[in-house]
Design an enzyme around this catalytic site. Structure first.
Site, short mmCIF file in Angstrom:
data_model
loop_
_atom_site.label_atom_id
_atom_site.label_comp_id
_atom_site.label_asym_id
_atom_site.label_seq_id
_atom_site.Cartn_x
_atom_site.Cartn_y
_atom_site.Cartn_z
N HIS A 1 -25.65 30.72 -38.41
CA HIS A 1 -26.70 30.62 -38.29
C HIS A 1 -26.51 28.62 -37.85
CE1 HIS A 1 -30.40 29.25 -41.18
NE2 HIS A 1 -30.92 28.94 -40.00
N HIS B 1 -20.73 37.45 -45.23
CA HIS B 1 -22.22 36.47 -45.83
C HIS B 1 -21.88 35.04 -45.49
CE1 HIS B 1 -24.93 35.02 -49.31
NE2 HIS B 1 -24.25 34.03 -48.63
N GLU B 2 -20.63 34.77 -45.76
CA GLU B 2 -20.45 32.77 -45.31
C GLU B 2 -20.59 32.81 -43.49
OE1 GLU B 2 -20.67 30.32 -47.08
OE2 GLU B 2 -20.57 31.54 -48.82
N HIS C 1 -24.12 32.60 -42.43
CA HIS C 1 -24.18 30.73 -42.34
C HIS C 1 -23.44 30.77 -41.10
CE1 HIS C 1 -26.36 30.19 -46.13
NE2 HIS C 1 -24.78 31.06 -46.79
#
Length: 673
Positions: free
Chosen positions: A478, A471-472, A475
């Site tokens: 991104h 999940h991180e 980020h």
């Protein structure tokens, strides 16, 4: 130390522009913030003093170029304050937060500056601007309005006072949570470890040994410890003791956060009304994808009823299991994970402890890197010559398939007492291309319970912790793969309910058969993980959506003298919240909404998950979750675009249509609930 010799005030000289952590003292930040604010004020004065009429280039672009030293110092300080909370940093945190808050308010209340921004905004459609420039102008205009630029003199004075107080309260809230978390430990002897996997015991022993205690085992109030202990410990009394300590943090003790919550809620409401909004929820969601609380609540309600029905079914099943074992008690929150684990073992043959043996930290981290390689052609190279702020922090150079450098990534995965709880991503430098290609520097932080040294990479992760790492990492991608011109539109600087989309999306790969097989998992264990995905969705949905609904409700309440504790309890009663599930985050330690950017926006996780579910279904439909065409479009239309256009336009550019609202129901296996 002079300004010329202060490493915080000068461009970072390290490889790839890395900060010189060894040369930065924790006591240097206040002076550096003060100096860089003064420099920024001078730049803003120069913009205001121009004789030429306001244009995009001499006003909006000039604002984008201004304040680079301040941005550098600010980003680095907040990175360290959350992951390296030394005494010097904690002592400076409130003052630095106050000065940054005051400076931000002063910018919005600068009448000359606001007038120039408003002038550019008024002519934005007749000035030959590109679409991303128009969006930047509109966002700048909205930012000044949300900062109180249109208020009367008295209104501006009150707005500034509110901002200053909210800043101070947020710092105090977070420090209370950290102090309360570190103040308690479950001190165990060997005969109290029944049911715990060896990896958990090893980490607990290492913590006790670090405190000079032999033959003892310490379980902390970090969420990773909590969930592992509640899942595996056969000692119900100890599970209850840990759960009660975890959920009692900052609730009436010396770190009591309820008075802070009450004051923050009142101030947030007052600020929103001052700016012309009905309440804080409408203020907070005005620039989101949802746009208003009604739309956000509608999605939450769509999930709530079937989620609660499924949770009720799950609770009945767990109670039957308790009864069959001769347990003379009703299912409680400290029982749920333990008995759900028994169901997974018996029904799906899923041994999560066995799965963890294949989920070594170093292997899962490499699996994330390999996934990014297969999707986007990226490679990650350890840069041992680039120092971190702690020995556990590693630096990675990220490269394209052609060998060009994308940016720099720092990873900091292991729990330490000075770190705030949870996991997060941040930027030390954002990508932009105003005056050349500026490559990003991003960091990832988590709190995984470390294996004993020297082999910290052998730290075992649960399936949920492996999801967190992916999940991180989503980020981070991104931020790393952003390709915009202007820094304020870079990477993760998007709407709150869109920013979790790339990260939720990335979670899909860690539970895919392809990635699990690469981690060495046997086929039967992979099948068990996949088959067990549908189980427990009632619990997971209620735990998440309950928080989101109460968060939205409390930030729409019109009562300026609200008793937040009573309000939360009344909301839980109105929702008929299953008490054996409970809120994922009780309000006294709900840092997302009281020491973070998620106030009235915790719904964002579910909103982004709806986008993620729809996007991943498109990959599955191709028969190849690494489909190169879709991966290329996702990179270009979602990751690279940042906030250079409306997020709905980005999603539609990716899939060619608006999101399918039922995809999330399918992903959570709730359509038949």
């Amino acid at each position: 130390m002079t300004e010329q010799s202060d490493p915080l005030l000068q461009p970072w000289p390290g490889p790839l522009g890395a900060p010189p952590f060894a040369r930065i003292g924790d006591d240097q930040f206040l002076r550096a913030v003060t100096t860089s604010i003064a420099w920024h004020k001078a730049e803003l004065d120069a913009i205001c003093e121009q004789v030429a009429p306001a244009t995009f280039e001499n006003t909006i672009a000039a604002l984008e170029r201004s304040g680079e030293p301040l941005a550098r110092v600010r980003r680095l300080f907040w990175a360290l304050s959350s992951a390296k909370g030394t005494l010097a940093i904690r002592e400076a945190e409130a003052e630095i937060s106050a000065r940054l808050s005051a400076h931000a308010v002063a910018i919005s209340h600068n009448a000359q500056l606001a007038a120039r921004v408003f002038a550019v905004h008024a002519s934005r459609h007749e000035s030959g601007l590109t679409p991303e420039q128009v969006r930047l102008v509109e966002d700048s205009h909205a930012s000044f309005l949300r900062g109180g630029a249109a208020l009367t003199r008295a209104g501006k004075y009150r707005f500034a006072a509110i901002e200053a107080r909210l800043s101070a309260l947020a710092v105090q809230f977070g420090q209370n949570v950290l102090a309360a978390t570190n103040a308690w430990v479950l001190d165990l002897e060997q005969n109290e470890l029944e049911g715990l996997p060896s990896a958990i015991c090893e980490a607990a022993a290492a913590r006790a040994t670090a405190k000079g205690l032999q033959d003892r085992y310490h379980i902390t109030l970090d969420r990773t410890d909590l969930e592992a202990f509640l899942t595996f410990s056969k000692r119900r009394d100890l599970r209850e003791a840990l759960w009660r300590a975890f959920t009692a943090r900052c609730d009436g003790d010396q770190h009591d956060n309820w008075p802070i919550i009450a004051e923050m809620l009142a101030l947030r409401r007052e600020r929103a009304v001052l700016l012309g909004y009905a309440d804080h929820a409408h203020y907070a969601l005005a620039d989101s994808m949802a746009h208003d609380p009604a739309a956000a609540s509608a999605l939450m309600r769509q999930l709530w009823a079937p989620g609660k029905r499924r949770a009720t079914q799950e609770a009945a099943e767990l109670q039957a299991l308790i009864d069959a074992e001769g347990g003379d008690f009703r299912l409680a929150p400290w029982d749920w994970r333990f008995y759900a684990e028994q169901v997974r073992r018996t029904r799906y043959a899923l041994d999560t402890a066995a799965a963890a043996e294949h989920l070594r930290l170093d292997a899962v981290r490499q699996a994330a890197f390999d996934t990014a390689g297969r999707l986007y052609g990226l490679s990650f190279y350890r840069r041992a010559d680039i120092e971190g702020y702690h020995p556990d922090v590693w630096a990675w150079e990220v490269k394209e398939s052609n060998g060009s450098t994308v940016g720099l990534l720092f990873t900091d995965y292991l729990a330490r007492p000075e770190k705030h709880g949870g996991a997060w991503m941040g930027s030390l430098r954002v990508q932009e291309a105003m005056d050349g290609d500026v490559r990003p520097i991003v960091y990832l932080v988590a709190n995984f319970a470390a294996a004993p040294p020297p082999d910290r990479g052998a730290t075992r992760l649960s399936i949920d912790e492996a999801r967190t790492l992916f999940h991180e990492f989503g980020h981070a991608l991104h931020g790393l793969l952003s390709r915009v011109t202007y820094p304020s539109q870079s990477g993760t600087a998007v709407a709150r309910d869109f920013v979790e989309f790339p990260s939720k999306f990335m979670e899909n790969w860690i539970v895919s058969p392809q990635v699990l097989a690469d981690l060495g998992m046997p086929e039967d264990l992979i099948s068990a993980i996949r088959e067990a995905e549908a189980y427990g969705q009632g619990f997971a949905t209620v735990e998440l959506i309950g928080c989101a609904l109460v968060d939205l409700a409390i930030h729409q309440n019109p009562d300026a003298q609200i008793d937040p504790r009573a309000f939360v309890e009344a909301q839980l009663d109105a929702l008929a919240m299953p008490r054996a599930v409970g809120l994922r985050h009780r309000f006294p330690y709900f840092t997302h909404i009281f020491d973070g950017g998620y106030s009235a926006a915790y719904y964002s996780y579910a909103w982004s998950e709806a986008l993620d579910a729809d996007a991943f279904e498109a990959f599955v439909a191709t028969g190849d979750i690494f489909d190169p065409g879709l991966a290329s479009r996702f990179r270009e239309e979602i990751l690279a675009a940042g906030n250079s256009r409306d997020p709905m336009a980005s999603f539609q550019a990716f899939l060619g249509r608006a999101p399918d609202g039922t995809a999330l129901m399918r992903a959570r296996h709730l359509l038949d609930a």
